[in-house]
Design a protein around this motif. Sequence first.
Motif, PDB file in Angstrom:
ATOM      1  N   ASN A  56     102.751  87.125 -80.570  1.00  0.00           N
ATOM      2  CA  ASN A  56     101.563  86.307 -80.343  1.00  0.00           C
ATOM      3  C   ASN A  56     101.782  84.982 -81.075  1.00  0.00           C
ATOM      4  N   PHE A  57     100.914  84.022 -80.832  1.00  0.00           N
ATOM      5  CA  PHE A  57     101.121  82.693 -81.398  1.00  0.00           C
ATOM      6  C   PHE A  57     100.977  82.655 -82.916  1.00  0.00           C
ATOM      7  N   ASP A  58     100.104  83.475 -83.477  1.00  0.00           N
ATOM      8  CA  ASP A  58      99.990  83.514 -84.941  1.00  0.00           C
ATOM      9  C   ASP A  58     101.293  83.996 -85.577  1.00  0.00           C
ATOM     10  N   ALA A  59     101.883  85.038 -84.988  1.00  0.00           N
ATOM     11  CA  ALA A  59     103.153  85.566 -85.499  1.00  0.00           C
ATOM     12  C   ALA A  59     104.274  84.543 -85.310  1.00  0.00           C
ATOM     13  N   LEU A  60     104.278  83.850 -84.182  1.00  0.00           N
ATOM     14  CA  LEU A  60     105.280  82.819 -83.929  1.00  0.00           C
ATOM     15  C   LEU A  60     105.165  81.706 -84.970  1.00  0.00           C
ATOM     16  N   ASP A  61     103.957  81.245 -85.218  1.00  0.00           N
ATOM     17  CA  ASP A  61     103.732  80.191 -86.204  1.00  0.00           C
ATOM     18  C   ASP A  61     104.250  80.623 -87.577  1.00  0.00           C
ATOM     19  N   GLU A  62     103.965  81.852 -87.952  1.00  0.00           N
ATOM     20  CA  GLU A  62     104.407  82.360 -89.250  1.00  0.00           C
ATOM     21  C   GLU A  62     105.928  82.478 -89.324  1.00  0.00           C
ATOM     22  N   CYS A  63     106.537  83.069 -88.303  1.00  0.00           N
ATOM     23  CA  CYS A  63     107.997  83.278 -88.329  1.00  0.00           C
ATOM     24  C   CYS A  63     108.776  81.973 -88.275  1.00  0.00           C
ATOM     25  N   ILE A  64     108.328  81.041 -87.456  1.00  0.00           N
ATOM     26  CA  ILE A  64     109.088  79.800 -87.285  1.00  0.00           C
ATOM     27  C   ILE A  64     108.964  78.900 -88.519  1.00  0.00           C
ATOM     28  N   ASN A  65     107.918  79.104 -89.305  1.00  0.00           N
ATOM     29  CA  ASN A  65     107.764  78.341 -90.538  1.00  0.00           C
ATOM     30  C   ASN A  65     108.334  79.056 -91.752  1.00  0.00           C
ATOM     31  N   ASP A  66     108.711  80.299 -91.599  1.00  0.00           N
ATOM     32  CA  ASP A  66     109.169  81.104 -92.727  1.00  0.00           C
ATOM     33  C   ASP A  66     110.700  81.147 -92.776  1.00  0.00           C
ATOM     34  N   PHE A  67     111.291  81.956 -91.969  1.00  0.00           N
ATOM     35  CA  PHE A  67     112.739  82.175 -91.909  1.00  0.00           C
ATOM     36  C   PHE A  67     113.330  82.654 -93.224  1.00  0.00           C
ATOM     37  N   GLU A  68     112.501  83.081 -94.189  1.00  0.00           N
ATOM     38  CA  GLU A  68     113.024  83.621 -95.452  1.00  0.00           C
ATOM     39  C   GLU A  68     113.765  84.931 -95.222  1.00  0.00           C
ATOM     40  N   ARG A  99     100.709  76.905 -73.112  1.00  0.00           N
ATOM     41  CA  ARG A  99     101.802  75.957 -73.295  1.00  0.00           C
ATOM     42  C   ARG A  99     101.453  74.952 -74.397  1.00  0.00           C
ATOM     43  N   LYS A 100     100.235  74.463 -74.360  1.00  0.00           N
ATOM     44  CA  LYS A 100      99.802  73.487 -75.353  1.00  0.00           C
ATOM     45  C   LYS A 100      99.859  74.088 -76.759  1.00  0.00           C
ATOM     46  N   ILE A 101      99.447  75.333 -76.911  1.00  0.00           N
ATOM     47  CA  ILE A 101      99.491  75.992 -78.222  1.00  0.00           C
ATOM     48  C   ILE A 101     100.926  76.054 -78.729  1.00  0.00           C
ATOM     49  N   PHE A 102     101.868  76.420 -77.857  1.00  0.00           N
ATOM     50  CA  PHE A 102     103.278  76.484 -78.269  1.00  0.00           C
ATOM     51  C   PHE A 102     103.753  75.128 -78.794  1.00  0.00           C
ATOM     52  N   PHE A 103     103.489  74.056 -78.052  1.00  0.00           N
ATOM     53  CA  PHE A 103     103.952  72.740 -78.479  1.00  0.00           C
ATOM     54  C   PHE A 103     103.223  72.263 -79.731  1.00  0.00           C
ATOM     55  N   GLU A 104     101.984  72.675 -79.931  1.00  0.00           N
ATOM     56  CA  GLU A 104     101.284  72.348 -81.172  1.00  0.00           C
ATOM     57  C   GLU A 104     101.929  73.061 -82.364  1.00  0.00           C
ATOM     58  N   ILE A 105     102.351  74.311 -82.163  1.00  0.00           N
ATOM     59  CA  ILE A 105     103.052  75.046 -83.227  1.00  0.00           C
ATOM     60  C   ILE A 105     104.349  74.323 -83.588  1.00  0.00           C
ATOM     61  N   ILE A 106     105.086  73.903 -82.567  1.00  0.00           N
ATOM     62  CA  ILE A 106     106.339  73.165 -82.780  1.00  0.00           C
ATOM     63  C   ILE A 106     106.063  71.883 -83.571  1.00  0.00           C
ATOM     64  N   GLN A 107     104.989  71.201 -83.216  1.00  0.00           N
ATOM     65  CA  GLN A 107     104.665  69.947 -83.892  1.00  0.00           C
ATOM     66  C   GLN A 107     104.301  70.163 -85.356  1.00  0.00           C
ATOM     67  N   ARG A 108     103.717  71.301 -85.690  1.00  0.00           N
ATOM     68  CA  ARG A 108     103.236  71.549 -87.057  1.00  0.00           C
ATOM     69  C   ARG A 108     104.259  72.221 -87.966  1.00  0.00           C
ATOM     70  N   ILE A 109     105.478  72.379 -87.540  1.00  0.00           N
ATOM     71  CA  ILE A 109     106.471  73.046 -88.381  1.00  0.00           C
ATOM     72  C   ILE A 109     106.588  72.317 -89.715  1.00  0.00           C
ATOM     73  N   GLU A 110     106.494  73.090 -90.779  1.00  0.00           N
ATOM     74  CA  GLU A 110     106.576  72.508 -92.119  1.00  0.00           C
ATOM     75  C   GLU A 110     107.881  72.849 -92.825  1.00  0.00           C
ATOM     76  N   ASN A 111     108.582  73.854 -92.351  1.00  0.00           N
ATOM     77  CA  ASN A 111     109.838  74.261 -92.968  1.00  0.00           C
ATOM     78  C   ASN A 111     110.883  73.178 -92.709  1.00  0.00           C
ATOM     79  N   LYS A 112     111.346  72.548 -93.764  1.00  0.00           N
ATOM     80  CA  LYS A 112     112.288  71.436 -93.623  1.00  0.00           C
ATOM     81  C   LYS A 112     113.655  71.859 -93.096  1.00  0.00           C
ATOM     82  N   LYS A 113     113.965  73.159 -93.163  1.00  0.00           N
ATOM     83  CA  LYS A 113     115.244  73.657 -92.660  1.00  0.00           C
ATOM     84  C   LYS A 113     115.256  73.777 -91.127  1.00  0.00           C
ATOM     85  N   VAL A 114     114.079  73.843 -90.521  1.00  0.00           N
ATOM     86  CA  VAL A 114     113.976  74.065 -89.074  1.00  0.00           C
ATOM     87  C   VAL A 114     113.941  72.721 -88.356  1.00  0.00           C
ATOM     88  N   ILE A 115     114.871  72.550 -87.414  1.00  0.00           N
ATOM     89  CA  ILE A 115     114.920  71.336 -86.612  1.00  0.00           C
ATOM     90  C   ILE A 115     114.885  71.743 -85.137  1.00  0.00           C
TER      91      ILE A 115
END
Length: 161
Positions: A56-68, A99-115
């Motif tokens: 789901n989008f909440d899990a995607l947001d968490e995983c894509i910003n984490d990667f620990e 689709r809009k939610i996915f691109f908003e998640i991409i825009q909000r990435i805070e993990n500096k390692k993720v490009i």
Amino acid sequence: MFKNNKNIKFVESIKNYKITEQDFFAEILGEHCEIEYTFYNELCVKLQFPYYFGRNFDALDECINDFEWFDHDGMHYNRILIYIKNPEKILSKVIDDERKIFFEIIQRIENKKVIIIFDEKDFDFFYFYNIEFLDLKIINEMRFDIINIDYKNYKYFFNKY
């Protein structure tokens, strides 16, 4: 789109983008992501999300910003490079809000390692798709010129100079 986001890159060719052994590289194919089920499958496999990923989008947001959890066999990656090919096809067969939610998640990435990497040719898709997020500074840096506007189909055509 992607206002003031240093995690988003547009490249002329992914072949020319410098990728090292200390980088994890994943290619997400938009044509494999047209519906939710295949979208989450593509992300899980290519980004090697953990078994507990909630699809789901909440899990995607968490995983894509984490990667620990991501370092494999003692390998520590300096960058997580996610190349998204054919972004216009991502969630194209579901309601537009998804689709809009996915691109908003991409825009909000805070993990500096993720490009997140897109082809320059896809820039017009983002411009046309959601103009409210566009940062005009990015257009100037990319050196694009609007050369034609098709008002009937709401399409912008760009010329790189």
